[in-house]
Write a protein that holds these residues in place. Structure first.
Motif, mmCIF file in Angstrom:
data_model
loop_
_atom_site.group_PDB
_atom_site.id
_atom_site.type_symbol
_atom_site.label_atom_id
_atom_site.label_comp_id
_atom_site.label_asym_id
_atom_site.label_seq_id
_atom_site.Cartn_x
_atom_site.Cartn_y
_atom_site.Cartn_z
ATOM 1 N N ILE A 1 68.816 -57.545 -16.155
ATOM 2 C CA ILE A 1 67.544 -57.673 -15.449
ATOM 3 C C ILE A 1 67.025 -59.086 -15.667
ATOM 4 C CG2 ILE A 1 65.143 -56.871 -15.424
ATOM 5 C CD1 ILE A 1 66.245 -54.141 -16.371
ATOM 6 N N TYR A 2 66.525 -59.693 -14.608
ATOM 7 C CA TYR A 2 65.931 -61.015 -14.751
ATOM 8 C C TYR A 2 64.682 -61.099 -13.887
ATOM 9 C CZ TYR A 2 68.127 -62.196 -10.274
ATOM 10 O OH TYR A 2 68.501 -62.216 -8.963
ATOM 11 N N VAL A 3 63.860 -62.085 -14.204
ATOM 12 C CA VAL A 3 62.651 -62.354 -13.424
ATOM 13 C C VAL A 3 62.652 -63.832 -13.059
ATOM 14 C CG1 VAL A 3 61.293 -60.481 -14.483
ATOM 15 C CG2 VAL A 3 61.238 -62.782 -15.494
ATOM 16 N N SER A 4 61.731 -64.222 -12.195
ATOM 17 C CA SER A 4 61.573 -65.636 -11.845
ATOM 18 C C SER A 4 60.367 -66.184 -12.609
ATOM 19 C CB SER A 4 61.373 -65.785 -10.339
ATOM 20 O OG SER A 4 60.132 -65.240 -9.964
ATOM 21 N N PRO A 5 60.225 -67.500 -12.674
ATOM 22 C CA PRO A 5 59.086 -68.078 -13.390
ATOM 23 C C PRO A 5 57.736 -67.619 -12.839
ATOM 24 C CG PRO A 5 60.720 -69.771 -12.928
ATOM 25 C CD PRO A 5 61.142 -68.542 -12.178
ATOM 26 N N ASP A 6 57.668 -67.295 -11.552
ATOM 27 C CA ASP A 6 56.376 -66.894 -10.984
ATOM 28 C C ASP A 6 56.148 -65.383 -10.988
ATOM 29 O OD1 ASP A 6 58.268 -66.396 -9.060
ATOM 30 O OD2 ASP A 6 57.126 -67.240 -7.392
ATOM 31 N N THR A 7 57.016 -64.630 -11.676
ATOM 32 C CA THR A 7 56.794 -63.189 -11.825
ATOM 33 C C THR A 7 55.569 -62.971 -12.713
ATOM 34 O OG1 THR A 7 59.163 -62.730 -11.632
ATOM 35 C CG2 THR A 7 57.798 -61.007 -12.625
ATOM 36 N N ARG A 8 54.665 -62.122 -12.274
ATOM 37 C CA ARG A 8 53.455 -61.837 -13.054
ATOM 38 C C ARG A 8 53.815 -61.123 -14.359
ATOM 39 N NH1 ARG A 8 49.221 -63.821 -10.595
ATOM 40 N NH2 ARG A 8 49.048 -63.686 -8.352
ATOM 41 N N LEU A 9 53.059 -61.437 -15.413
ATOM 42 C CA LEU A 9 53.309 -60.813 -16.706
ATOM 43 C C LEU A 9 53.086 -59.303 -16.659
ATOM 44 C CD1 LEU A 9 52.016 -63.294 -19.433
ATOM 45 C CD2 LEU A 9 54.337 -62.902 -18.610
ATOM 46 N N THR A 10 52.253 -58.843 -15.752
ATOM 47 C CA THR A 10 52.066 -57.391 -15.617
ATOM 48 C C THR A 10 53.395 -56.742 -15.226
ATOM 49 O OG1 THR A 10 51.295 -57.754 -13.342
ATOM 50 C CG2 THR A 10 49.608 -57.421 -15.046
ATOM 51 N N ARG A 11 54.161 -57.405 -14.355
ATOM 52 C CA ARG A 11 55.472 -56.892 -13.939
ATOM 53 C C ARG A 11 56.485 -57.008 -15.075
ATOM 54 N NH1 ARG A 11 58.440 -53.310 -12.152
ATOM 55 N NH2 ARG A 11 60.360 -53.925 -11.135
ATOM 56 N N MET B 1 59.753 -54.266 -19.203
ATOM 57 C CA MET B 1 60.098 -54.100 -20.613
ATOM 58 C C MET B 1 59.890 -52.657 -21.069
ATOM 59 S SD MET B 1 58.676 -57.571 -22.397
ATOM 60 C CE MET B 1 59.648 -59.069 -22.356
ATOM 61 N N VAL B 2 58.786 -52.076 -20.644
ATOM 62 C CA VAL B 2 58.476 -50.699 -21.040
ATOM 63 C C VAL B 2 59.427 -49.719 -20.350
ATOM 64 C CG1 VAL B 2 56.717 -48.889 -20.930
ATOM 65 C CG2 VAL B 2 56.073 -51.211 -21.607
ATOM 66 N N GLU B 3 59.620 -49.871 -19.046
ATOM 67 C CA GLU B 3 60.491 -48.961 -18.291
ATOM 68 C C GLU B 3 61.918 -48.961 -18.798
ATOM 69 O OE1 GLU B 3 60.566 -49.596 -14.048
ATOM 70 O OE2 GLU B 3 58.397 -49.349 -13.915
ATOM 71 N N HIS B 4 62.439 -50.141 -19.111
ATOM 72 C CA HIS B 4 63.848 -50.266 -19.490
ATOM 73 C C HIS B 4 64.065 -50.405 -20.994
ATOM 74 C CE1 HIS B 4 65.182 -50.530 -15.319
ATOM 75 N NE2 HIS B 4 64.084 -51.237 -15.118
ATOM 76 N N ARG B 5 62.966 -50.374 -21.745
ATOM 77 C CA ARG B 5 63.027 -50.469 -23.211
ATOM 78 C C ARG B 5 63.844 -51.692 -23.660
ATOM 79 N NH1 ARG B 5 61.129 -45.855 -25.616
ATOM 80 N NH2 ARG B 5 62.230 -46.334 -27.525
ATOM 81 N N ILE B 6 63.511 -52.844 -23.083
ATOM 82 C CA ILE B 6 64.209 -54.073 -23.454
ATOM 83 C C ILE B 6 63.255 -55.041 -24.149
ATOM 84 C CG2 ILE B 6 66.092 -53.958 -21.788
ATOM 85 C CD1 ILE B 6 64.546 -55.631 -19.867
ATOM 86 N N ARG C 1 59.108 -59.787 -25.845
ATOM 87 C CA ARG C 1 57.937 -58.930 -26.090
ATOM 88 C C ARG C 1 56.815 -59.711 -26.767
ATOM 89 N NH1 ARG C 1 60.736 -53.693 -28.955
ATOM 90 N NH2 ARG C 1 61.730 -52.818 -27.118
ATOM 91 N N GLU C 2 57.204 -60.522 -27.744
ATOM 92 C CA GLU C 2 56.208 -61.294 -28.500
ATOM 93 C C GLU C 2 55.422 -62.230 -27.593
ATOM 94 O OE1 GLU C 2 59.427 -59.849 -31.090
ATOM 95 O OE2 GLU C 2 59.487 -61.102 -29.308
ATOM 96 N N ASP C 3 56.080 -62.760 -26.572
ATOM 97 C CA ASP C 3 55.410 -63.666 -25.631
ATOM 98 C C ASP C 3 54.353 -62.910 -24.820
ATOM 99 O OD1 ASP C 3 57.130 -65.809 -26.389
ATOM 100 O OD2 ASP C 3 58.652 -65.066 -24.999
ATOM 101 N N VAL C 4 54.689 -61.703 -24.392
ATOM 102 C CA VAL C 4 53.748 -60.892 -23.621
ATOM 103 C C VAL C 4 52.573 -60.481 -24.503
ATOM 104 C CG1 VAL C 4 53.456 -58.758 -22.295
ATOM 105 C CG2 VAL C 4 55.572 -60.086 -22.067
ATOM 106 N N ILE C 5 52.854 -60.126 -25.742
ATOM 107 C CA ILE C 5 51.782 -59.754 -26.685
ATOM 108 C C ILE C 5 50.856 -60.940 -26.918
ATOM 109 C CG2 ILE C 5 51.322 -59.137 -29.100
ATOM 110 C CD1 ILE C 5 53.899 -57.363 -28.904
ATOM 111 N N LYS C 6 51.430 -62.140 -27.033
ATOM 112 C CA LYS C 6 50.637 -63.359 -27.212
ATOM 113 C C LYS C 6 49.697 -63.562 -26.018
ATOM 114 C CE LYS C 6 53.029 -66.740 -28.765
ATOM 115 N NZ LYS C 6 54.003 -67.860 -28.807
ATOM 116 N N ALA C 7 50.197 -63.320 -24.815
ATOM 117 C CA ALA C 7 49.374 -63.468 -23.606
ATOM 118 C C ALA C 7 48.262 -62.426 -23.582
ATOM 119 C CB ALA C 7 50.248 -63.356 -22.360
ATOM 120 N N LEU C 8 48.581 -61.217 -23.947
ATOM 121 C CA LEU C 8 47.557 -60.150 -24.007
ATOM 122 C C LEU C 8 46.442 -60.522 -24.993
ATOM 123 C CD1 LEU C 8 49.868 -57.016 -23.941
ATOM 124 C CD2 LEU C 8 48.087 -57.540 -22.247
#
Length: 141
Positions: A90-100, A105-110, A128-135
């Motif tokens: 699974i990959y995302v692009s730089p402009d993918t929203r952090l909500t996505r 991460m939650v859906e696929h447990r990655i 995960r740590e990056d998303v937590i930092k943003a939150l």
């Protein structure tokens, strides 16, 4: 918290990503995991990401099977990353929203997701740590 809804992967991803090659053996990979304290590495071949390899991939090599009840450590650790990596990732692009990113991460447990640009080149990885930092950064807003 509303500000979090606007944030994208590019603002929180790690840009200087360490990668591995398919022909690296599992012993060298395990040493890299210890040294870098990462959970995964993108696998690159000729500048293209061809898979991802995780700590879990090492553990899977040691799973008991009916014909192999006692895996031989040195034999398994000489296997190549190309034999154990996950080629569908699974990959995302730089402009993918952090909500996505969070949802994936939650859906696929990655634990982390590779970030590729429009030309499918590796530009980062978001954990995960990056998303937590943003939150946390947007919690007071």
């Amino acid at each position: 918290m509303y500000k979090f809804l606007e944030l994208t992967a590019s603002g929180y991803m790690t840009r200087n990503v360490r990668t591995v090659k398919r022909d690296l053996d599992m012993l060298a990979l395990s040493e890299m995991f210890e040294r870098d304290d990462f959970n995964s590495y993108p696998v690159e071949d000729d500048g293209q990401v061809v898979g991802i390899v995780t700590k879990f991939d090492i553990l899977k090599c040691f799973a008991f099977t009916p014909n192999q009840m006692l895996p031989r450590y040195h034999e398994l650790m000489s296997r190549k990353i190309g034999d154990v990596m996950t080629p569908e990732f699974i990959y995302v692009s730089p402009d993918t929203r952090l909500t996505r990113v969070l949802q994936i991460m939650v859906e696929h447990r990655i634990r982390s997701i590779i970030v590729l640009d429009s030309a499918q080149r590796l530009v980062g990885i978001i954990a995960r740590e990056d998303v937590i930092k943003a939150l946390k950064a947007t919690a007071g807003e």
